[in-house]
Scaffold this active site. Structure first.
Site, PDB file in Angstrom:
ATOM      1  N   LYS A 116       0.831  -1.201   0.000  1.00 40.23           N
ATOM      2  CA  LYS A 116       0.000   0.000   0.000  1.00 40.23           C
ATOM      3  C   LYS A 116       0.869   1.255   0.000  1.00 40.23           C
ATOM      4  O   LYS A 116       0.509   2.275  -0.594  1.00 40.23           O
ATOM      5  CB  LYS A 116      -0.925   0.003   1.214  1.00 40.23           C
ATOM      6  N   GLU A 200      -2.281   7.280   7.468  1.00 40.99           N
ATOM      7  CA  GLU A 200      -2.901   8.260   6.584  1.00 40.99           C
ATOM      8  C   GLU A 200      -4.032   8.979   7.317  1.00 40.99           C
ATOM      9  O   GLU A 200      -4.626   8.440   8.262  1.00 40.99           O
ATOM     10  CB  GLU A 200      -3.424   7.609   5.305  1.00 40.99           C
ATOM     11  N   ARG A 292      -7.728  -8.282  -8.965  1.00 41.40           N
ATOM     12  CA  ARG A 292      -8.504  -9.518  -9.135  1.00 41.40           C
ATOM     13  C   ARG A 292      -9.950  -9.139  -9.413  1.00 41.40           C
ATOM     14  O   ARG A 292     -10.316  -7.960  -9.418  1.00 41.40           O
ATOM     15  CB  ARG A 292      -8.435 -10.357  -7.861  1.00 41.40           C
TER      16      ARG A 292
END
Length: 672
Positions: A116, A200, A292
């Site tokens: 990430k 974050e 996916r």
């Protein structure tokens, strides 16, 4: 196009891929664990091979065994589904190295999104909006605390590797940071093997909106519009829909363009989902790309009229995208919910067991069922406890919600507990109906969706209780008449099921169990004309008349007021539905008292279900407080915190980290 593919997955997604493959004339190969020998995906595939033990690590996560089966069976491609190895770059590489096509993105693209932290930096460089935060490699506690203080609170701690809502914590003050960091890192280490985190800024009351993207190997990339997934519990999606009521057309186009830019930035090929967090002011920020097919892809298929699995197969076979961006339509409104074997009243504890009854609506142009189980199959402890996905479509959102409510009303599950009641409340809640729900709403207002008291529900739903009682009375009378006709004296007055006896007026006593609560009722009358005592907290005795049970429909008058109910089951249970809510009762003998399972007692902590001990927090001799965490176990992809039932001294600790424990096993005992 391929002539044979292997599906490296199980359950409903494997069955869903098989359906499209069969329509295209492609033969399918399934793989299965020892626990799945009789599973539906095994029965539906053209051929299937066992690849190991019941635990995922011994079967569905064994990439080498899966590739060997592909070689032996002659499969030309492997579809990974979602979960398991679907976002494992090493597996994708190994598949390609074996000369087999991987039905998904290239490993290089996965690796760019596997972190990430790296993904945020890459997206920022590509001009995709990202949330302010810290993605650095220095993971010392002091540095992370300092960076968190600089970002400001509230903030989110997220595992840098992984997904599915694991390894995520919201921190609202500097004082809470250290404890949440430790918990997040431990969960990430257990789930993904790496404990790196990123920080974050936390956007208050955000919407979760994702864009379906598709790209081929010929340089074409497009998006298939959005899905809104803001209805979440602990970061797990519970309702997904398309289109989003929050987006304007201008915002939709901006997010679509950003999603395409994100896909191109990592040279993406095949199906993917770019997930955004959207503030109340309409500003959106990149969260991640899921490399996916998503669980909620059917809502996109409903509104676009496309088969995304077919697109996946064609792209993996080297074809170009079947459509251009301007050809993508967005018609009507689609909604998906997931039926799980779980107990919302016990903190959504996953369940397992045989599906003694599984009633789902029939599929048509408005309703779709994606499931990997049928009645009498078993939901095992080893995998995700999803029973089915229920997807509905109609011309607009109000009609789609009405379809959803009607479809849920037709569902009935017996065996493991399910979340049907929770989903029915969700589909009728004002925040969902009005389209104002944000990602944290369910966690803030969970009591509005989960019934906490069986007694309160039984008393409050007086009409449902009367209806269920009437069903039982009519069923008894019908059975008595059948038995009388088969007897030597069918005209005997003793064969009449009205409770009449010489010397006194007729009455029958009934007893039911409702979620462990015993209900006792005294009834008078027969043949659809009754008076019932014991309903509610007052002394009123409702009068029922004109009761008729025809098929699954019960009609009757309650004190002169006509009502209609749907009877979902009559037999071992009596389940009735009034069009908005349901009541399930278990008939029991009047003069035998059943004892409900009590769970952890005052002096012990027991395992709520089979699982593996992750951490032991207490040792013999420790003084613990009521509610203090004493052990953490992992079961069905979920970490469960076990807490002391009262204050006291720890007398015994009967399990250690890494141990597998059975349901109801005593793990910690306190001194008397």
């Amino acid at each position: 196009m391929f002539s044979k593919i292997l599906i490296a997955n199980r359950g409903e997604i494997a069955c869903r891929v098989i359906r499209t493959a069969r329509r295209l004339g492609i033969r399918t190969v399934a793989v299965y664990s020892e626990a799945d020998a009789d599973a539906q995906h095994v029965r539906q595939a053209d051929e299937a091979y066992c690849i190991g033990g019941s635990r995922p690590q011994a079967s569905y996560l064994r990439g080498d065994a899966i590739i060997e089966v592909a070689r032996r069976s002659g499969a030309q491609a492997i579809h990974p589904g979602y979960g398991f190895l679907s976002e494992n770059a090493d597996f994708a590489d190994a598949v390609e190295a074996a000369g087999i096509a991987f039905i998904g993105p290239k490993a290089a693209s996965m690796r760019k999104m596997g972190s990430k932290a790296g993904a945020k930096e890459l997206m920022h460089a590509a001009g995709v909006p990202v949330v302010p935060g810290y993605t650095g490699e220095d993971q010392s506690a002091d540095v992370l605390q300092r960076e968190a203080d600089a970002i400001g609170y509230p903030l989110m701690i997220k595992a840098a590797h992984g997904g599915g809502g694991k390894g995520m914590r919201i921190v609202r003050s500097a004082a809470e940071f250290a404890a949440n960091l430790e918990s997040c890192q431990r969960e990430a280490r257990n789930a993904f093997g790496r404990d790196r985190v990123l920080l974050e800024r936390y956007v208050e009351k955000p919407r979760h909106i994702e864009i379906q993207v598709f790209a081929d190997a010929h340089g074409h990339t497009l998006h298939l519009n959005e899905r809104e997934c803001s209805a979440q519990r602990r970061y797990q999606k519970v309702l997904e829909e398309s289109p989003s009521v929050f987006l304007t057309q201008e915002l939709r186009e901006a997010m679509g363009s950003a999603a395409v830019a994100a896909a191109r930035a990592i040279d993406y090929v095949n199906a993917g989902t770019v997930e955004f967090i959207v503030g109340q002011d309409g500003r959106f920020y990149f969260m991640e790309i899921n490399t996916r097919l998503q669980v909620e892809h059917p809502v996109t298929e409903f509104v676009t009229g496309l088969d995304l699995v077919e697109w996946q197969l064609r792209v993996a076979a080297g074809e170009t995208l079947p459509s251009r961006q301007e050809d993508i339509r967005q018609e009507g409104h689609a909604i998906e919910v997931r039926l799980y074997a779980e107990d919302p009243e016990a903190g959504f504890l996953p369940g397992s067991g045989k599906l003694e009854r599984l009633r789902l609506p029939l599929g048509d142009a408005h309703v779709r069922i994606d499931s990997g189980v049928i009645e009498h199959d078993t939901v095992t402890i080893f995998y995700d406890p999803m029973i089915a996905k229920l997807i509905v479509w109609d011309r607009d959102r109000p009609r789609a919600l009405a379809r959803l409510r009607d479809a849920l009303g037709q569902c009935d599950i017996a065996g493991p507990k399910s979340n049907i009641d929770f989903l029915e409340r969700l589909a009728r809640h004002p925040a969902v109906v009005q389209g104002t729900i944000d990602t944290g709403y369910l966690d803030r207002h969970l009591d509005e969706f989960v019934q906490s008291s069986a007694r309160d529900e039984a008393v409050a739903d007086t009409d449902l209780l009367l209806a269920a009682t009437t069903v039982q009375l009519l069923t008894q009378e019908r059975a008595t008449r059948v038995a009388a006709r088969a007897s030597a004296d069918p005209g005997s007055p003793w064969a009449i099921a009205d409770g009449w006896r010489l010397g006194h007026g007729g009455h029958r006593s009934l007893a039911f169990l409702h979620r462990g609560l015993r209900l006792e009722l005294r009834t008078h009358g027969s043949n659809g004309e009754y008076r019932i005592e014991g309903v509610g907290s007052n002394d009123a005795t409702p009068t029922l008349s004109g009761a008729r049970l025809e098929g699954d429909s019960l009609t009757l008058r309650i004190d002169g007021r006509s009502r209609r109910f749907t009877v979902l089951e009559q037999g071992r249970r009596v389940v009735v539905h009034d069009g908005e809510k349901r009541l399930s009762l278990e008939p029991v003998a009047m003069y035998r008292h059943e004892q409900a399972h009590a769970g952890s007692g005052a002096d012990r902590v027991t395992a709520p279900m089979p699982g593996r001990v992750v951490m032991v927090r207490a040792t013999v001799g420790d003084q613990v407080e009521a509610g203090q965490e004493v052990m953490v176990i992992e079961a069905m992809k979920m970490e469960l915190s076990l807490k002391a039932p009262r204050a006291g001294i720890v007398k015994e600790v009967r399990a250690a980290g890494g141990d597998f424990v059975e349901a109801d096993a005593v793990l910690v005992a306190l001194e008397a």
